[in-house]
Design a protein around this motif. Structure first.
Motif, PDB file in Angstrom:
ATOM      1  N   SER A 146       2.703  -9.285  -0.866  1.00 40.16           N
ATOM      2  CA  SER A 146       2.583  -8.064  -0.059  1.00 40.16           C
ATOM      3  C   SER A 146       2.201  -8.339   1.390  1.00 40.16           C
ATOM      4  O   SER A 146       2.113  -7.413   2.189  1.00 40.16           O
ATOM      5  N   ALA A 285       1.127  -0.632  -7.440  1.00 40.85           N
ATOM      6  CA  ALA A 285       2.147  -0.972  -6.442  1.00 40.85           C
ATOM      7  C   ALA A 285       2.294  -2.468  -6.304  1.00 40.85           C
ATOM      8  O   ALA A 285       1.431  -3.240  -6.742  1.00 40.85           O
ATOM      9  N   VAL A 289       5.487  -2.009  -0.628  1.00 43.49           N
ATOM     10  CA  VAL A 289       4.965  -0.665  -0.903  1.00 43.49           C
ATOM     11  C   VAL A 289       3.455  -0.686  -1.160  1.00 43.49           C
ATOM     12  O   VAL A 289       2.769   0.314  -0.944  1.00 43.49           O
ATOM     13  N   ALA A 290       2.928  -1.829  -1.574  1.00 40.79           N
ATOM     14  CA  ALA A 290       1.478  -1.935  -1.768  1.00 40.79           C
ATOM     15  C   ALA A 290       0.747  -1.677  -0.447  1.00 40.79           C
ATOM     16  O   ALA A 290      -0.392  -1.196  -0.430  1.00 40.79           O
ATOM     17  N   ALA A 293       0.504   1.931  -0.061  1.00 42.83           N
ATOM     18  CA  ALA A 293      -0.493   2.393  -1.027  1.00 42.83           C
ATOM     19  C   ALA A 293      -1.902   2.186  -0.482  1.00 42.83           C
ATOM     20  O   ALA A 293      -2.769   3.054  -0.623  1.00 42.83           O
ATOM     21  N   ARG A 311      -2.856  -3.609  -7.758  1.00 41.96           N
ATOM     22  CA  ARG A 311      -1.702  -4.252  -7.117  1.00 41.96           C
ATOM     23  C   ARG A 311      -1.195  -5.372  -8.017  1.00 41.96           C
ATOM     24  O   ARG A 311      -1.966  -6.256  -8.416  1.00 41.96           O
ATOM     25  N   GLU A 337       7.689   2.955  -5.701  1.00 42.28           N
ATOM     26  CA  GLU A 337       8.511   1.746  -5.564  1.00 42.28           C
ATOM     27  C   GLU A 337       9.845   2.098  -4.942  1.00 42.28           C
ATOM     28  O   GLU A 337      10.222   3.265  -4.878  1.00 42.28           O
TER      29      GLU A 337
END
Lengths: 381, 183
Positions: A146, A285, A289-290, A293, A311, A337
């Motif tokens: 991420s 996530a 996209v994390a 989040a 995560r 997602e």
């Protein structure tokens, strides 16, 4: 400014992945460049000759995958990188790598599909292809960074897991993470663990390339040229490596391939938990996209909403126990997602009805925004 | 600087704005700050327009995309039209009046500088308009230190162009000082 700050470098995700591979000791790369993964090949084409490795641009993705499996059998640490269309082509030889138990790393910087799709908009549409893209019952390991720092660190981890468990390992980036630039602290040699495959003990007589010698169920791996004779095939085989139609032997090979990953679960499955202890809603996530989040979670907390994040750093094998633990405490789970619910469906089956599961599924090449997640939190609270 | 800066650089392809964004992020890291630079590959990146986004902060940055910018640079009429409203109420907007005429802001504070013109006539080549622009940005905002900017610029440019780029920075700093003094 601290000493570590001075080591900080601005790097692109793809560049950090390439540098992570160098750190892990890559000495053979074969690939066929495709956006948004191309910078991995570009950086390694320049860096590998400096480090004494070999870089080959192959005629296509199928041959690239074959080349890294073959080179791995000679003892090399190998990698290839691609995006969706190339990932489809690699599936057959990826499965060969699993059955022939050859360590290697396959990077997929995901873009919007299916087929040639929308070059080069971001997506996370290959999560299920990563799991089941190659045919037959097989285990798979897939990691999902991420941050650009994680592109470096998890590439090292991917090589380590490949070597330790004698299996191909997937690194699933997405266009956003692959192309963004941010701060990376490049570790000094020795700072991160680097694992090398276990070889047969010196003087081993009657070496069998596919016979485990301990409870890890991972057979020691000799390199071609070490002086041992063994056979390698994609056919189901006995411990000598020669094919068999004996149902007991075929079945126990497939069982062992799964068991060796299952037994290593503690080393393989990594998640990050943020503020989940008192959370009514937990966002699950991964990948770019994390980041949305994390922003949404902080904004929600400021409003007094009890929101946490789980995560997924390892996506395959799926962190079922970790997800279930969260579901037992939270009322609702939100899975944002950039696909139509590929991981949401897996979460749903893992939580066996203990929490409501809601998805956000962008398939238009736009990142899931913090606002989208906040709106969903309002909706489910 | 203790706020988080969401920065958008907009213009046309070839104006060096992606490079400009990378240099700004690199300078922030040299200052010991956190920075994220991203670029768009979606449909909005097409049609000849070019956009670079940078976020600079003292804390970890979660979401890497810029929504409403704290700082907007526009170097083409298309970019001016497209991005002028996607700014915060108190945003700083820097307009290259070489190409952007009659800029009407709906919010934010506008600084008008003939960036590309100065690059061509004062620094010597329009190629360094992005570097002039960076100096203008730093002159207004101090989003990064001048020494970090210089170090980041010099580490990103082709060898043999150091003097040209140093001159471009000096031209940018002088131009924005004149604008600030006149205000």
């Amino acid at each position: 400014m601290t000493v570590t700050d001075i080591k900080a470098k601005l790097m692109q995700g793809n560049q950090a992945c390439a540098e992570g591979a160098i750190y892990a000791g890559i000495n053979f790369y074969a690939g066929y460049p495709i956006t948004p993964s191309t910078e991995i090949a570009e950086v390694l084409a320049e860096r590998m000759p400096e480090e004494g490795g070999k870089f080959i641009q192959m005629e296509d993705e199928i041959a690239s995958m074959a080349a890294i499996v073959g080179a791995s059998l000679t003892g090399a640490k190998t990698m290839t990188a691609t995006s969706g269309p190339g990932f489809s082509l690699k599936q057959e030889n990826f499965g060969y790598g699993i059955v022939a138990e050859t360590p290697c790393v396959v990077v997929n910087v995901q873009r919007l599909g299916p087929s040639t799709g929308g070059p080069t908009a971001p997506a996370q549409g290959d999560m299920m292809q990563a799991r089941w893209g190659t045919h037959g019952d097989h285990p798979v390991i897939a990691l999902c960074p991420s941050t650009v720092q994680e592109c470096f660190d998890l590439t090292v981890k991917a090589f380590n897991l490949a070597e330790e468990f004698r299996t191909p390992v997937l690194l699933l980036l997405d266009e956003v993470i692959g192309h963004m630039r941010e701060r990376v602290f490049v570790p000094q040699p020795g700072e991160l663990e680097v694992v090398d495959r276990i070889k047969p003990e010196a003087g081993t007589q009657n070496y069998l390339a596919y016979q485990p010698v301990d409870s890890t169920l991972v057979p020691p791996m000799a390199s071609f040229g070490d002086g041992y004779r063994f056979h390698v095939t994609g056919l189901l085989h006995d411990e000598t490596g020669f094919p068999t139609n004996n149902s007991e032997v075929m079945g126990s090979l497939i069982e062992r391939l799964h068991q060796k990953i299952e037994r290593g679960r503690e080393k393989i499955v990594i998640v990050e938990e943020i503020d989940i202890d008192d959370a009514d809603v937990v966002i699950i996530a991964y990948g770019c996209v994390a980041r949305s989040a994390q922003k949404a979670q902080k904004m929600a907390r400021k409003k007094g909403q009890k929101v946490g994040i789980l995560r997924l750093i390892t996506v395959w094998p799926f962190p079922e126990e970790e997800v279930l633990r969260v579901a037992e405490k939270a009322k609702a789970l939100i899975v944002p997602e950039m696909n139509r619910g590929q991981i949401k469906d897996v979460v749903q089956s893992a939580v066996v009805g203990k929490a409501e599961v809601y998805g956000i599924g962008n398939v238009d090449g736009e990142m899931v925004s913090p606002c989208q997640i906040l709106a969903k939190i309002e909706e489910v609270l | 600087m203790d706020k988080e800066w969401e920065i958008r650089l907009g213009g046309t392809g070839g104006q060096g704005l992606i490079t400009g964004g990378i240099i700004l992020a690199e300078a922030a890291i040299l200052d010991g700050k956190v920075a994220v630079q991203s670029q768009s590959y979606g449909p909005e990146s097409r049609g000849g327009s070019s956009k670079a986004e940078v976020i600079i902060s003292n804390d970890e940055i979660d979401y890497m995309k810029v929504k409403d910018a704290d700082l907007l640079l526009v170097m083409s009429p298309e970019a001016a039209k497209k991005y002028k409203d996607e700014v915060k109420e108190d945003a700083i907007i820097i307009v290259d009046t070489t190409y952007v005429k009659d800029f009407e802001a709906t919010k934010g504070k506008v600084y008008e500088v003939k960036i590309s013109h100065l690059a061509r006539h004062e620094a010597g080549r329009e190629l360094v308009a992005n570097i002039v622009a960076l100096a203008v940005i730093v002159g207004v905002t101090n989003v990064v230190s001048r020494s970090a900017l210089e170090q980041a610029v010099l580490s990103r440019i082709p060898k043999g162009t150091e003097e040209l780029n140093k001159k471009a920075m000096a031209v940018g700093f002088k131009a924005i000082e004149e604008v600030l003094n006149a205000a």
